[in-house]
Design a protein around this motif. Structure first.
Motif, PDB file in Angstrom:
ATOM      1  N   PRO A   1      21.390  -9.773  -2.323  1.00 53.71           N
ATOM      2  CA  PRO A   1      22.825 -10.066  -2.244  1.00 53.71           C
ATOM      3  C   PRO A   1      23.370 -10.113  -0.828  1.00 53.71           C
ATOM      4  N   ASP A   2      22.648  -9.503   0.137  1.00 50.47           N
ATOM      5  CA  ASP A   2      23.170  -9.505   1.505  1.00 50.47           C
ATOM      6  C   ASP A   2      22.120  -9.829   2.560  1.00 50.47           C
ATOM      7  N   SER A   3      20.876 -10.032   2.149  1.00 48.61           N
ATOM      8  CA  SER A   3      19.821 -10.377   3.101  1.00 48.61           C
ATOM      9  C   SER A   3      18.620 -10.924   2.343  1.00 48.61           C
ATOM     10  N   ALA A   4      17.731 -11.576   3.088  1.00 43.95           N
ATOM     11  CA  ALA A   4      16.486 -12.095   2.527  1.00 43.95           C
ATOM     12  C   ALA A   4      15.344 -11.174   2.936  1.00 43.95           C
ATOM     13  N   ASN A   5      14.519 -10.777   1.983  1.00 43.18           N
ATOM     14  CA  ASN A   5      13.403  -9.872   2.228  1.00 43.18           C
ATOM     15  C   ASN A   5      12.102 -10.664   2.279  1.00 43.18           C
ATOM     16  N   LEU A   6      11.329 -10.464   3.352  1.00 44.70           N
ATOM     17  CA  LEU A   6      10.095 -11.211   3.546  1.00 44.70           C
ATOM     18  C   LEU A   6       9.051 -10.813   2.505  1.00 44.70           C
ATOM     19  N   VAL A   7       8.451 -11.800   1.881  1.00 44.76           N
ATOM     20  CA  VAL A   7       7.364 -11.589   0.931  1.00 44.76           C
ATOM     21  C   VAL A   7       6.029 -11.971   1.555  1.00 44.76           C
ATOM     22  N   GLN A   8       5.979 -13.133   2.229  1.00 42.44           N
ATOM     23  CA  GLN A   8       4.743 -13.610   2.846  1.00 42.44           C
ATOM     24  C   GLN A   8       5.102 -14.596   3.944  1.00 42.44           C
ATOM     25  N   ARG A   9       4.405 -14.484   5.104  1.00 43.92           N
ATOM     26  CA  ARG A   9       4.616 -15.421   6.199  1.00 43.92           C
ATOM     27  C   ARG A   9       3.265 -15.758   6.822  1.00 43.92           C
ATOM     28  N   ARG A  10       3.038 -17.055   7.062  1.00 44.93           N
ATOM     29  CA  ARG A  10       1.789 -17.499   7.684  1.00 44.93           C
ATOM     30  C   ARG A  10       2.075 -18.695   8.573  1.00 44.93           C
ATOM     31  N   GLU A  11       1.414 -18.723   9.706  1.00 43.04           N
ATOM     32  CA  GLU A  11       1.508 -19.876  10.597  1.00 43.04           C
ATOM     33  C   GLU A  11       0.486 -20.925  10.168  1.00 43.04           C
ATOM     34  N   THR A  12       0.842 -22.188  10.399  1.00 46.13           N
ATOM     35  CA  THR A  12      -0.003 -23.344  10.035  1.00 46.13           C
ATOM     36  C   THR A  12      -0.467 -23.264   8.587  1.00 46.13           C
ATOM     37  N   TRP A  13       0.387 -22.730   7.730  1.00 46.66           N
ATOM     38  CA  TRP A  13       0.054 -22.668   6.300  1.00 46.66           C
ATOM     39  C   TRP A  13       0.020 -24.071   5.711  1.00 46.66           C
ATOM     40  N   THR A  14       0.832 -24.949   6.252  1.00 46.77           N
ATOM     41  CA  THR A  14       0.852 -26.346   5.841  1.00 46.77           C
ATOM     42  C   THR A  14       0.958 -27.211   7.085  1.00 46.77           C
TER      43      THR A  14
END
Length: 691
Positions: free
Chosen positions: A205-218
């Motif tokens: 409701p007030d922020s986005a929580n990181l689930v997964q992050r990867r560089e050059t994933w696509t």
């Protein structure tokens, strides 16, 4: 069949022609005679001795790869054979140059039901297999086309069956794990930066929580599957699918330089298209894959496409269709064959599937004295449900309502005074005889959009610089809701997935200043809840639950102020994020709810009882101290549950030990005895009483 193959392609085994094969054994010749014979063999060319056999030797271009065998041709007598041969050669001649062909007959003079065809190149044979395998000649005959070289592979199959070695079980990823979030947060994915960094977040409701992050994933874009099970990424070698709690790779499709890709609505099939063929020997560039097994179910050879999708799918993934010339080709799954013959629909221009039924609506343009026509067809019978002729038509657009109750047809006409006119034909599909109601709009109509849940639709009228918005409700008659909203800075209307609420937005237009207006259309008069602004906004998207709206400004549209804003459905801006090189934003779809309409009504009825818990939870989540307290409580709770689980296991083990000890012990016998002891005796004299 084998005799036919050997006659056309068999290699003759010719013994070596030497001096020894022309005379007696080696011991019966003089050495000088042998030397003379060897000299004669060296002087004579093979074409002289084996000229008749060399002429029959198969050429390189006429290998087994060039030939195909066609099964399920009609069984007829020899009198009708010339006509059948002409028809078959006409059909297969469209795939390439035919060098030879043969149809074998029985002793009675009837065809055997199959035919051999040899093309000039292997590429032409591949085209014939991909385009005509499954082709229906008539109601009783459907071609089965295979390459002749495939029979060699079949012959290599061993006669004795060998039991396969059992493989250890490999646990599969839970593709629905994200739906088990205790807070029911929705996921979204973004692509940004020079390295195409891809991040998956849960929307709070007030922020986005990181689930997964990867560089050059696509290497270009990403796409969620229609039910949110997979995340697809694009690479030079092909497409990869990711899923599960940690987004592990669950499938990949080898197809170099993919330009477009698409999921079927049921997620069972995946379509890839490349402007380049798979290989020089295989010119096929559009492939239909089975998602789970990663197998190629069917492939097509197409010219360079400048539009997508090439195939349009039915709502359940049972059918997919495309327009080829004046034909509507409808294929069925899982066979990937034509449902019937290609439907010949003269001057067909476009078609749209119904969102909830296996119905197709298509329109045909005018041709001389034949008027334009809109037809709604049911599958698999291909019987028309309704149709209507239209005159003086320049263009037609088709809009289905999500529940399939209504179909809106926007008809553009040019009148005698050269002025354009917009007429709408509304088909009531659920009513008897499918009545059609029409109404005219004097001003130019830019777009129409349906309320996903109700019998309402919105129109944007006017020019790009000045637009008006009108809302309509379908009852016994079509009636306008409230007054027309004048001079609105919008060119797009986005409805909430739950209906009733919508956003008016001006996308990709500097003149509109990025104005966003949030409207409630639930009452008799439209009510604007809130207005906001996102300068240079290029995209707008609702989350699957209708709680949030995201407006974004991608790098492809503008190079400044790239990022996204998150709004509540009422128009309150919750937070914003600026990202350099922001490319893409996409919500993760949700599968259809398993709750029935009765359950949903009960939940809405008791919503006030749930509201208190939600309000307390929302208040706690707003302050940082409350978040830390909640996290601490969750951590303590998880530790306690782990401790309790461990102790329960220890208790069960102790109980088993006690039961074993008790079973080993010998029960003692007890005898019950009753013993009496004399304590004292008392004597009392009896006295007479007189009255």
């Amino acid at each position: 069949r084998s005799s036919g193959i050997n006659a056309e392609y068999g290699c003759l085994a010719i013994p070596a022609m030497t001096a020894l094969s022309l005379g007696e054994s080696e011991g019966g010749h003089h050495p000088d005679d042998i030397a003379e014979a060897e000299r004669l063999v060296e002087d004579i060319d093979d074409s002289v001795l084996l000229g008749d056999y060399i002429g029959k030797r198969p050429k390189k271009e006429r290998s087994l790869e060039n030939g195909v065998i066609v099964d399920n041709i009609p069984v007829i007598d020899s009198k009708k054979l010339p006509k059948l041969t002409k028809v078959l050669l006409t059909i297969f001649g469209k795939c390439g140059s035919i060098t030879s062909h043969h149809i074998y007959l029985t002793e009675e003079g009837n065809t055997k039901g199959y035919m051999f065809i040899v093309f000039k190149t292997a590429t032409e044979a591949t085209t014939a297999i991909s385009s005509l395998n499954g082709h229906r000649l008539d109601r009783n005959h459907c071609f089965s086309v295979n390459r002749l070289s495939d029979f060699e592979n079949y012959m290599r199959v061993p006669d004795e069956w060998a039991q396969p070695t059992p493989q250890p079980y490999q646990p599969q990823e839970n593709l629905k794990s994200w739906l088990q979030d205790a807070d029911c947060f929705d996921h979204f994915a973004i692509v940004y930066g020079k390295n195409r960094t891809t991040g998956v977040f849960s929307c709070g409701p007030d922020s986005a929580n990181l689930v997964q992050r990867r560089e050059t994933w696509t290497e270009s874009v990403i796409k969620f599957s229609p039910k949110g099970s997979y995340l697809s990424t694009c690479h030079k070698q092909g497409i990869a699918l990711w899923g599960g709690p940690n987004f592990k790779r669950v499938a990949r499709f080898i197809h170099p330089q993919v330009s477009y890709f698409q999921f079927s609505p049921c997620e069972r099939y995946f379509v890839t298209y490349s402007k380049q063929p798979i290989s020089p020997e295989d010119p096929q560039n559009l492939i239909l894959w089975e998602t789970r097994s990663e197998t190629n179910r069917r492939a097509f050879t197409l010219p360079v496409l400048n539009y997508w999708p090439y195939f349009k799918w039915s709502h359940d993934g049972q059918y997919f269709a495309t327009i080829t010339g004046d034909n509507l080709s409808i294929y069925t799954t899982p066979s990937m064959k034509l449902l019937n013959k290609k439907l010949n629909v003269q001057n067909i221009r476009d078609f749209v599937w119904c969102p909830c039924e296996n119905w197709i609506a298509y329109w045909q343009s005018e041709n001389k004295d034949i008027p334009a026509r809109v037809t709604i067809m049911s599958l698999p019978s291909c019987e028309p449900i309704a149709s209507k002729n239209l005159f003086n038509v320049t263009n037609i657009e088709i809009f289905w309502q999500n529940s399939g109750n209504y179909l809106a047809v926007k008809v553009d006409r040019i009148m005698k005074n050269r002025e354009s006119e917009n007429v709408f034909e509304i088909f009531r599909l659920r009513e008897k005889d499918v009545p059609v109601e029409n109404f005219e709009i004097k001003s130019k109509v830019l777009s129409l959009s349906w309320d996903p849940k109700g019998p309402r639709f919105a129109l944007i009228q006017g020019d790009q610089g000045r637009t008006d918005v009108s809302f309509y409700r379908i009852g016994e008659k079509i009636a306008q809701i409230g007054k027309t909203l004048m001079n609105k800075k919008c060119n797009t209307i986005k409805w909430s997935p739950l209906g009733q609420y919508c956003v008016l937005a001006g996308l990709n237009n500097f003149a509109f200043d990025g104005v966003l207006e949030f409207w409630d259309i639930g009452s008799d008069t439209p009510t604007m809840m809130e207005a906001g602004e996102h300068f240079m906004v290029t995209h707008l998207a609702w989350d699957p639950t209708g709680r949030y709206v995201c407006s974004s400004n991608s790098y492809g549209g503008h190079s400044v102020e790239n990022g996204y804003f998150m709004w509540s459905f009422q128009g309150t801006k919750l937070y914003e994020t600026s990202l350099e090189g922001f490319v893409q934003f996409q919500w993760r779809p949700r599968p259809p709810s398993l709750l029935t309409d009765a359950h949903l009504k009960e939940i809405k009825k008791n919503m006030k009882s749930y509201a208190r818990d939600f309000e307390i939870k929302d208040k706690l989540s707003k302050s940082k101290a409350s978040k830390e307290l909640i996290e601490k409580r969750r951590r303590v709770y998880d530790e306690y549950m782990a401790y309790r689980k461990r102790k329960d296991q220890e208790l069960k083990a102790l109980c088993l030990q006690y039961e074993e000890i008790r079973s080993d012990s010998v029960e003692e016998e007890f005898v019950e005895e009753i013993v009496e002891f004399f304590i004292k005796e008392e004597v009392e004299p009896a006295t007479d009483t007189k009255e």
